[in-house]
Design a protein around this motif. Structure first.
Motif, PDB file in Angstrom:
ATOM      1  N   ARG A   1      15.164  41.743 -22.385  1.00  0.00           N
ATOM      2  CA  ARG A   1      15.675  40.371 -22.497  1.00  0.00           C
ATOM      3  C   ARG A   1      16.411  40.223 -23.817  1.00  0.00           C
ATOM      4  O   ARG A   1      15.958  40.728 -24.846  1.00  0.00           O
TER       5      ARG A   1
ATOM      6  N   ALA B   1      14.982  34.445 -20.952  1.00  0.00           N
ATOM      7  CA  ALA B   1      13.538  34.456 -21.201  1.00  0.00           C
ATOM      8  C   ALA B   1      13.182  33.229 -22.032  1.00  0.00           C
ATOM      9  O   ALA B   1      14.034  32.684 -22.746  1.00  0.00           O
TER      10      ALA B   1
ATOM     11  N   ILE C   1      16.656  35.047 -25.563  1.00  0.00           N
ATOM     12  CA  ILE C   1      15.307  34.487 -25.490  1.00  0.00           C
ATOM     13  C   ILE C   1      15.278  33.103 -26.131  1.00  0.00           C
ATOM     14  O   ILE C   1      15.738  32.916 -27.258  1.00  0.00           O
TER      15      ILE C   1
ATOM     16  N   LEU D   1       9.224  40.679 -25.035  1.00  0.00           N
ATOM     17  CA  LEU D   1      10.324  40.285 -24.147  1.00  0.00           C
ATOM     18  C   LEU D   1      11.559  41.150 -24.421  1.00  0.00           C
ATOM     19  O   LEU D   1      12.252  41.584 -23.500  1.00  0.00           O
TER      20      LEU D   1
ATOM     21  N   THR E   1       7.727  37.896 -28.735  1.00  0.00           N
ATOM     22  CA  THR E   1       9.183  37.980 -28.612  1.00  0.00           C
ATOM     23  C   THR E   1       9.618  39.437 -28.483  1.00  0.00           C
ATOM     24  O   THR E   1      10.472  39.784 -27.660  1.00  0.00           O
TER      25      THR E   1
ATOM     26  N   SER F   1       6.477  38.264 -17.576  1.00  0.00           N
ATOM     27  CA  SER F   1       7.380  38.736 -18.618  1.00  0.00           C
ATOM     28  C   SER F   1       8.246  39.903 -18.159  1.00  0.00           C
ATOM     29  O   SER F   1       8.979  40.486 -18.955  1.00  0.00           O
TER      30      SER F   1
ATOM     31  N   ALA G   1      12.280  35.287 -17.662  1.00  0.00           N
ATOM     32  CA  ALA G   1      10.959  35.816 -18.004  1.00  0.00           C
ATOM     33  C   ALA G   1      10.241  34.802 -18.881  1.00  0.00           C
ATOM     34  O   ALA G   1      10.873  33.975 -19.544  1.00  0.00           O
TER      35      ALA G   1
END
Lengths: 342, 342
Positions: free
Chosen positions: B181, B249, B184, B176, B173, B340, B277
């Motif tokens: 991002r 994402a 998410i 990302l 996480t 990603s 992503a």
DNA sequence: CTGAAAGCGCTTACAG
DNA sequence: CTGAAAGCGCTTACAG
């Protein structure tokens, strides 16, 4: 916590092991044992959590309710799905299965057969590697129940089940031809087994029937334990910038080759199917979400697994019946996706 | 072709079964049996192709050199690779393995454990489904050697081996987040098992640590036996045209979810990673040749399988040693690919 | 150094 | 209808 045995139950009730054995094997009626006693036996068995010792049963009866499975590699989804189906179908009939991965190595499969033999399995399902003819012949001579899957040896008469590889490759190649491809390559593996050989034969026949000359330089036979780089080289030779006579399509004989091949094609910056069209044997998940979803020759794995078990159990259960060897050849289907062109 | 037994050899040489057994078990020297006789025994055993009956040995010694493996599904490459490793490591020490697929169904795993118990396996390697706590407790109570893999029950003290799922999801996480991002999502499965729960916890903690509020609507928990359409709906709700608060994402907690998810994302005409992503747990081949190669949390499957066997065999071989439960938590690694974001 | 004997937990003729 | 007994193929105290 000692396990409870038949005689524990017998003692508990003051009856004989014989009686308990009969009841527990559902032969109560056959031997006209009183319902009352039957019930008592069943109750005590439950109360004491009796679990029959299958190994003792096996020693006594010569039957272990176990089958041995030898495939190339259980981590390969092709064999994983097949193995799963075999496990499931065997379980339906009370059979367990010992899994062995031979890596296409006859020395390993020899050891595995010996091990399974010592384990007194009731039968075998085998995807035999190259050069294991003698092992299979020995099983046949020993009158041991077995079924071959995926491949077989034409000179050995026995149960075997697989697909029509010639037909599958013929159709796949025709499909590419019908999409205007003329320079079709075949990437395969040097397994020297009927299944692979038939694939290349079918590929050639389709070209012949379309009056297209066969170019040996378009047929790449890689070593079985090929690496990424082997596939990359073959791809480069077929469709790379400096390739002499470029291929406009490729038939991959296995999905391992196909997956690596697609990686290499992408690495060269080529587009599928624009620059090169693709068809592959087998249908892994990878092909569904691929850069360009791949047209595949799909094998009926469930049916192969299920039928193999059925034929095997049938022979196990009727050891004295005259054996009529079953040679099952199933049809594949061509799943058309984008990779083979519009 | 009757199989040759110990007494066949004994008769053949005019010695006792005892002697033959000693020699064949390599105890010739220990019992000071003359070299000459040893050699004779070995020769005759070879000549008669003697194969010890492991089942008889098992009945006598209480050891079958067999281990039982219960996983969710051998056709799933995650378990296929794990199974392969277990098979291989077990074989190194002369153990065979009976494979069982439980489909995450506790009723099936109960039957499979009973079956394996009746087969007198020496130990178990289990990836236990939800609601199978009582089965595992029963094994523990029975003092049966076993090791759990992939998941475990916090309330049951036993050997178990897996990865740090919290840490893995936290890092994924964070990765990302570091790529800009902010919205998410997490798509997971309602297995109610520590491994899955920890993944979502790690995901949440990363957001919290980044001062991003957690939106429950971005967390999709699908039924375990989800279909393509379940994933498709979740995807649509997260990134579809009419999605209210679009995600930018997605963290997939399993590769089955990820593969289906990518299919759905493509079907919506969205681009990865531009529109959304992606990071996924597990590393199937599919992700390498995907439309956009997928960044993954890679688990050390080989090490998990190998270690599980080692811990198990260690306990099998030292049944009386005081058990010190091993709880092995391995690190994952994040393999960064295109999905990603740059 | 080697052998006769018991026994692992079952099944199954055999006898009554 | 039920039980005593043999035996599947091994291993392993025990005795000499």
């Amino acid at each position: 916590m000692k396990k409870t045995s038949l005689s524990d139950i017998a003692k508990h009730l003051g009856v004989s092991k014989t009686l308990v054995s009969f009841v527990l094997n559902g032969k109560g009626k056959e031997f006209r044992i009183s319902e009352e006693i039957c019930k008592k036996v069943l109750d005590v068995a439950k109360e004491l959590n009796y679990q029959p010792n299958r190994i003792a049963q096996g020693l006594r009866t010569g039957r272990t309710n176990t089958i041995g499975l030898i495939i190339a590699d259980i981590a390969n989804p092709f064999f994983g799905i097949l193995g799963r189906e075999i496990e499931q179908e065997a379980a339906r009939f009370g059979y367990r299965v010992i899994f062995c991965s031979s890596d296409e190595n006859p020395e390993k499969s020899r050891q595995q057969i010996a091990m399974l033999q010592q384990s007194q399995v009731d039968g075998y399902i085998i995807s035999p590697p190259k050069n294991s003819e003698d092992q299979i012949k020995a099983l046949a001579r020993g009158n041991v129940p077995f079924v071959l899957i995926d491949r077989y040896f034409p000179e050995i008469e026995c149960h075997h089940i697989g697909v029509d590889n010639f037909d599958a490759a013929y159709n796949a190649t025709n499909h590419l031809l019908s999409h205007g491809r003329k320079r079709i390559a075949n990437i395969t593996v040097n397994l020297d087994l009927v299944n692979m050989i038939q694939r290349t034969k079918g590929y050639k026949q389709a070209l012949i029937d379309a009056n297209i000359p066969i170019e040996e330089s378009l047929i790449k036979v890689l070593p079985f334990s090929h690496e990424n780089k082997d596939v990359a080289r073959a791809i480069k030779e077929l469709v790379g910038k400096s390739a002499q006579h470029k291929a406009d399509a490729i038939l991959f004989s296995t999905s391992k080759l196909g997956i690596n091949g697609i990686e290499s094609i992408s690495a060269l910056g080529l587009k599928i199917p624009d620059d090169v069209a693709i068809v592959s044997f087998d249908n892994p998940d990878a092909y569904k979400i691929c850069i360009s979803p791949v047209t595949v020759v799909n094998q009926p794995l469930k049916e192969i697994g299920k039928t193999a078990v059925q034929i095997l159990l049938n022979q196990i259960k009727h050891p004295d019946a005259p054996v009529k060897f079953q040679e099952v050849i199933l049809k594949t289907d061509l799943i058309i996706r984008k990779s083979s062109g519009a």
